[in-house]
Motif scaffolding. Sequence first.
Motif, PDB file in Angstrom:
ATOM      1  N   UNK A  24       0.813  -1.202   0.000  1.00  0.00           N
ATOM      2  CA  UNK A  24       0.000   0.000   0.000  1.00  0.00           C
ATOM      3  C   UNK A  24       0.850   1.257   0.000  1.00  0.00           C
ATOM      4  N   UNK A  25       0.500   2.185  -0.875  1.00  0.00           N
ATOM      5  CA  UNK A  25       1.234   3.447  -0.959  1.00  0.00           C
ATOM      6  C   UNK A  25       0.511   4.569  -0.216  1.00  0.00           C
ATOM      7  N   UNK A  26      -0.569   4.233   0.467  1.00  0.00           N
ATOM      8  CA  UNK A  26      -1.326   5.186   1.279  1.00  0.00           C
ATOM      9  C   UNK A  26      -1.685   6.448   0.503  1.00  0.00           C
ATOM     10  N   UNK A  53       0.925  -2.267  -6.193  1.00  0.00           N
ATOM     11  CA  UNK A  53       0.135  -1.593  -5.162  1.00  0.00           C
ATOM     12  C   UNK A  53      -1.045  -2.445  -4.687  1.00  0.00           C
ATOM     13  N   UNK A  54      -1.427  -2.225  -3.434  1.00  0.00           N
ATOM     14  CA  UNK A  54      -2.621  -2.905  -2.945  1.00  0.00           C
ATOM     15  C   UNK A  54      -3.622  -1.904  -2.374  1.00  0.00           C
ATOM     16  N   UNK A  59      -8.030   2.984  -6.034  1.00  0.00           N
ATOM     17  CA  UNK A  59      -8.293   2.679  -7.443  1.00  0.00           C
ATOM     18  C   UNK A  59      -7.851   3.832  -8.341  1.00  0.00           C
ATOM     19  N   UNK A  60      -8.102   5.070  -7.908  1.00  0.00           N
ATOM     20  CA  UNK A  60      -7.714   6.236  -8.695  1.00  0.00           C
ATOM     21  C   UNK A  60      -6.206   6.282  -8.896  1.00  0.00           C
ATOM     22  N   UNK A  61      -5.446   6.082  -7.836  1.00  0.00           N
ATOM     23  CA  UNK A  61      -3.988   6.088  -7.943  1.00  0.00           C
ATOM     24  C   UNK A  61      -3.511   4.915  -8.798  1.00  0.00           C
ATOM     25  N   UNK A  62      -4.136   3.743  -8.632  1.00  0.00           N
ATOM     26  CA  UNK A  62      -3.768   2.588  -9.450  1.00  0.00           C
ATOM     27  C   UNK A  62      -3.948   2.909 -10.931  1.00  0.00           C
ATOM     28  N   UNK A  63      -5.094   3.504 -11.298  1.00  0.00           N
ATOM     29  CA  UNK A  63      -5.353   3.854 -12.701  1.00  0.00           C
ATOM     30  C   UNK A  63      -4.319   4.837 -13.226  1.00  0.00           C
ATOM     31  N   UNK A  64      -3.983   5.851 -12.434  1.00  0.00           N
ATOM     32  CA  UNK A  64      -2.998   6.853 -12.869  1.00  0.00           C
ATOM     33  C   UNK A  64      -1.615   6.211 -13.053  1.00  0.00           C
ATOM     34  N   UNK A  65      -1.243   5.341 -12.139  1.00  0.00           N
ATOM     35  CA  UNK A  65       0.030   4.622 -12.276  1.00  0.00           C
ATOM     36  C   UNK A  65       0.017   3.722 -13.501  1.00  0.00           C
TER      37      UNK A  65
END
Length: 86
Positions: A24-26, A53-54, A59-65
């Motif tokens: 997790x990247x918090x 990431x977990x 979800x927003x950060x995952x999509x951007x990454x």
Amino acid sequence: AGILNTLFHVEQIFGTPIIAVIGGMHLISADDQNLEHVVGTFAVHFQNISFYPNHCTSENAFRKLKNAFGSQVNACPAGTTIQFQD
């Protein structure tokens, strides 16, 4: 605190390139401006690492990454096994 400060500190302490960020990247409460800063900093300083990431990454950060780094970003739900080769 924070993913960027943590990665810069790890590089300074160990003196070797980081190959992956796992967990997790918090970033769950990060707004779009903060996420753009994080993704932009990854692109400049950590462009050759893999991301796993977990849940608390969001979800927003995952999509951007995923949009920025493509196949370097992989979902990492509980129970995921990751193997690294020498």
